[in-house]
Design an enzyme around this catalytic site. Structure first.
Site, PDB file in Angstrom:
ATOM      1  N   HIS A   1      69.609  45.850  37.833  1.00  0.00           N
ATOM      2  CA  HIS A   1      69.949  47.248  38.145  1.00  0.00           C
ATOM      3  C   HIS A   1      69.262  47.725  39.410  1.00  0.00           C
ATOM      4  O   HIS A   1      68.073  47.482  39.633  1.00  0.00           O
ATOM      5  CB  HIS A   1      69.685  48.185  36.968  1.00  0.00           C
ATOM      6  CG  HIS A   1      68.268  48.315  36.514  1.00  0.00           C
ATOM      7  ND1 HIS A   1      67.396  49.231  37.062  1.00  0.00           N
ATOM      8  CD2 HIS A   1      67.568  47.674  35.547  1.00  0.00           C
ATOM      9  CE1 HIS A   1      66.221  49.149  36.447  1.00  0.00           C
ATOM     10  NE2 HIS A   1      66.298  48.207  35.531  1.00  0.00           N
TER      11      HIS A   1
ATOM     12  N   ASP B   1      60.956  46.415  38.470  1.00  0.00           N
ATOM     13  CA  ASP B   1      61.963  47.055  37.612  1.00  0.00           C
ATOM     14  C   ASP B   1      62.874  47.942  38.446  1.00  0.00           C
ATOM     15  O   ASP B   1      62.649  49.131  38.552  1.00  0.00           O
ATOM     16  CB  ASP B   1      61.257  47.871  36.524  1.00  0.00           C
ATOM     17  CG  ASP B   1      62.209  48.426  35.487  1.00  0.00           C
ATOM     18  OD1 ASP B   1      63.320  47.885  35.375  1.00  0.00           O
ATOM     19  OD2 ASP B   1      61.846  49.399  34.805  1.00  0.00           O
TER      20      ASP B   1
ATOM     21  N   GLU C   1      70.857  52.107  35.060  1.00  0.00           N
ATOM     22  CA  GLU C   1      70.357  51.506  33.821  1.00  0.00           C
ATOM     23  C   GLU C   1      69.263  52.357  33.194  1.00  0.00           C
ATOM     24  O   GLU C   1      69.180  52.477  31.976  1.00  0.00           O
ATOM     25  CB  GLU C   1      69.837  50.092  34.095  1.00  0.00           C
ATOM     26  CG  GLU C   1      69.438  49.311  32.853  1.00  0.00           C
ATOM     27  CD  GLU C   1      67.997  49.530  32.394  1.00  0.00           C
ATOM     28  OE1 GLU C   1      67.674  49.128  31.255  1.00  0.00           O
ATOM     29  OE2 GLU C   1      67.192  50.099  33.167  1.00  0.00           O
ATOM     30  N   GLU C   2      68.425  52.977  34.028  1.00  0.00           N
ATOM     31  CA  GLU C   2      67.213  53.615  33.515  1.00  0.00           C
ATOM     32  C   GLU C   2      67.484  54.853  32.670  1.00  0.00           C
ATOM     33  O   GLU C   2      66.773  55.097  31.697  1.00  0.00           O
ATOM     34  CB  GLU C   2      66.274  53.983  34.672  1.00  0.00           C
ATOM     35  CG  GLU C   2      65.663  52.790  35.404  1.00  0.00           C
ATOM     36  CD  GLU C   2      64.685  51.997  34.564  1.00  0.00           C
ATOM     37  OE1 GLU C   2      64.548  52.269  33.348  1.00  0.00           O
ATOM     38  OE2 GLU C   2      64.050  51.087  35.111  1.00  0.00           O
TER      39      GLU C   2
ATOM     40  N   ASP D   1      66.094  41.494  34.192  1.00  0.00           N
ATOM     41  CA  ASP D   1      65.501  42.834  34.127  1.00  0.00           C
ATOM     42  C   ASP D   1      64.178  42.793  33.363  1.00  0.00           C
ATOM     43  O   ASP D   1      63.879  43.685  32.584  1.00  0.00           O
ATOM     44  CB  ASP D   1      66.473  43.821  33.467  1.00  0.00           C
ATOM     45  CG  ASP D   1      65.988  45.272  33.540  1.00  0.00           C
ATOM     46  OD1 ASP D   1      65.096  45.555  34.369  1.00  0.00           O
ATOM     47  OD2 ASP D   1      66.482  46.097  32.762  1.00  0.00           O
TER      48      ASP D   1
ATOM     49  N   HIS E   1      57.463  51.038  34.784  1.00  0.00           N
ATOM     50  CA  HIS E   1      57.612  52.504  34.780  1.00  0.00           C
ATOM     51  C   HIS E   1      56.353  53.237  35.259  1.00  0.00           C
ATOM     52  O   HIS E   1      56.127  54.387  34.872  1.00  0.00           O
ATOM     53  CB  HIS E   1      57.995  53.016  33.381  1.00  0.00           C
ATOM     54  CG  HIS E   1      59.348  52.592  32.926  1.00  0.00           C
ATOM     55  ND1 HIS E   1      59.864  52.965  31.697  1.00  0.00           N
ATOM     56  CD2 HIS E   1      60.307  51.831  33.514  1.00  0.00           C
ATOM     57  CE1 HIS E   1      61.078  52.453  31.557  1.00  0.00           C
ATOM     58  NE2 HIS E   1      61.369  51.757  32.645  1.00  0.00           N
TER      59      HIS E   1
END
Length: 460
Positions: free
Chosen positions: A278, A290, A324-325, A352, A426
């Protein structure tokens, strides 16, 4: 005698194919390790564009740059696939304080994705600690109403595969605030979903429920969570309060795109092997692991095929999924249009889980007999590169919609070493400097090797 000769012929044919596969896989790894471009492509994505939250200006910049990059490699097809995505903005940096009488102790927090803002001057309330969502029901509205709920469920350190720990702990982040609101909570603070003890707050999405008031929700770093928990144990509840202020807002959906590059199959152009990650990321850092690593590894698969002169039988696509997130709209749109265009998808591989040392692949929902054959046929070919863990397991959020759309498609998750990923995931620490060049290139070569084997042999 004829049966013996036929059996001997089949054995020699199989050995010949394996030798041919072995040579090709060696070429793939040599190209990725000697002439690899995914690391420098990732550098540009992280340092020249940066965070890429869906709907943001940077997300659009990343789409435009990614298409130009794919065009520069001369793939057979490069195009954008339009989709509407959520547009959430964090706003000014959050503030958080533990209030102990007249003492205000600052703590690192970050608003959870899709959260609402606090009141303009912030939110102050008594705080109640819980270790799980289930505990809310035992406390009830009489205890929770008017308070900030502090979700402090620990990460289960017993899991060897850290993704399992994330799965079990993550429920308090995406479902906890909405559940707390049902009991009259005015806000929620969630322990960062990580096995690490540090002062990085980990963001990530939370999900509100129709008909339930939306309350502001933020993640607190694990060290700060431990401190807050200790203070709550040592003092009576009314003496400890919590203050936080966040300025996030939800804007109307925005137009965005999946970015797709394709090498068209020489024999079966309408049969597809998809490899992707992504393009969007959370907004605290550069989205390196990520999922900048995933998209750049996927692109590298196609580049390596062109560089080695390999022309696949089936069409092979690199897909940079958007959103995606905090929504999954890109994956949904890709599957929707694949059905509409009457495409046949043989397999899809998603990267991912970061760009760490590759270990193998997990196969989603396939029969045990098929997994046994995959190991029998391919394990020895992948062993020299230490990517031969071919196991049952999950695949990825972006390719998941293909499961319902194409019952025969095999969905696959790329599995690198997982031990460091959730230290970075994140957080403000998800930056290019924390990606290792060789590990990234090894992962791209592993993915290209598996795509090659699927293209040559299928799963029958």
């Amino acid at each position: 005698m004829k049966k013996i000769l036929l059996a001997s012929s089949l054995v020699l044919s199989t050995l010949g194919l394996q030798a041919q596969d072995s040579v090709m896989i060696r070429k793939i790894f040599d190209e990725a390790l000697v002439n690899g471009q995914c690391y420098e492509n990732l550098r540009y994505l992280c340092k020249n564009i940066g965070q890429r939250l869906s709907g943001s200006a940077n997300a659009q910049k990343s789409v435009e740059w990614s298409k130009k990059l794919m065009d520069s490699y001369g793939f057979d097809k490069v195009y954008l696939q339009e989709c509407m995505v959520p547009h959430w903005e964090r706003g000014a940096k959050e503030q958080g304080f533990i209030i102990d009488g007249t003492n205000r102790i600052p703590v690192p927090i970050a608003a959870l994705g899709m959260s609402v803002a606090t009141p303009k001057d912030g939110l102050t309330a008594n705080i109640i600690e819980v270790k799980s969502i289930k505990e809310l029901a035992t406390l009830g509205e009489s205890v929770i109403k008017g308070k900030i709920v502090f979700f402090n469920g620990p990460w289960d350190q017993r899991f060897i595969e850290t993704g399992q720990g994330y799965g079990t702990a993550g429920v308090q982040r995406f479902a906890g605030p909405a559940e707390a609101a049902k009991y009259g909570a005015v806000g929620a603070i969630v322990r960062s979903i990580t096995p690490a003890l540090d002062n990085y707050p980990h963001t990530g999405g939370t999900v509100y429920v129709d008909g339930v008031k939306k309350i502001p929700a933020a993640a607190i770093s694990t060290l700060a969570a431990n401190k807050l928990s200790s203070m709550l144990r040592l003092r009576k509840l009314p003496l400890i309060k919590f203050y936080f202020k966040q300025n996030c807002r939800q804007l109307p959906d925005a137009k965005s795109y999946n970015v797709i590059g394709e090498i068209t199959g020489t024999e079966k152009p309408n049969k597809f092997i998809t490899v992707g990650g992504h393009l969007d990321s959370w907004d605290l850092a550069e989205g390196a692991h990520d999922d900048g690593t995933g998209v750049m590894q996927s692109l590298e698969v196609l580049r390596v095929f062109k560089a080695t002169g390999y022309r696949p039988k089936n069409s092979v696509r690199a897909v940079f999924f958007m959103n995606e997130e905090n929504g999954g709209r890109g994956g949904d749109k890709y599957a929707e249009l694949a059905v509409k265009n009457k495409e046949e998808h043989i397999a899809a591989i998603e990267s991912d889980e970061g760009g760490f040392t590759p270990r193998g692949f997990s196969f989603d929902g396939i029969p045990a007999s098929m997994l046994k054959d995959i190991n029998k046929n391919w394990k020895k070919l992948l062993e020299p590169y230490e990517v031969d863990r071919l196991t049952a397991g999950g695949s990825g959020a972006d390719i998941e919609p293909l499961k319902d759309a194409f019952k025969s498609a095999v969905l696959i998750g790329f599995r690198p070493d997982s031990q460091r990923y959730f230290d970075i995931h994140h957080t403000p620490n998800d930056v290019f400097e924390n990606v290792n060049k060789r590990e990234l290139e090894l992962g791209a070569a592993a993915m290209a090797s598996l795509v090659y084997l699927i293209d040559q042999h299928g799963f029958n």
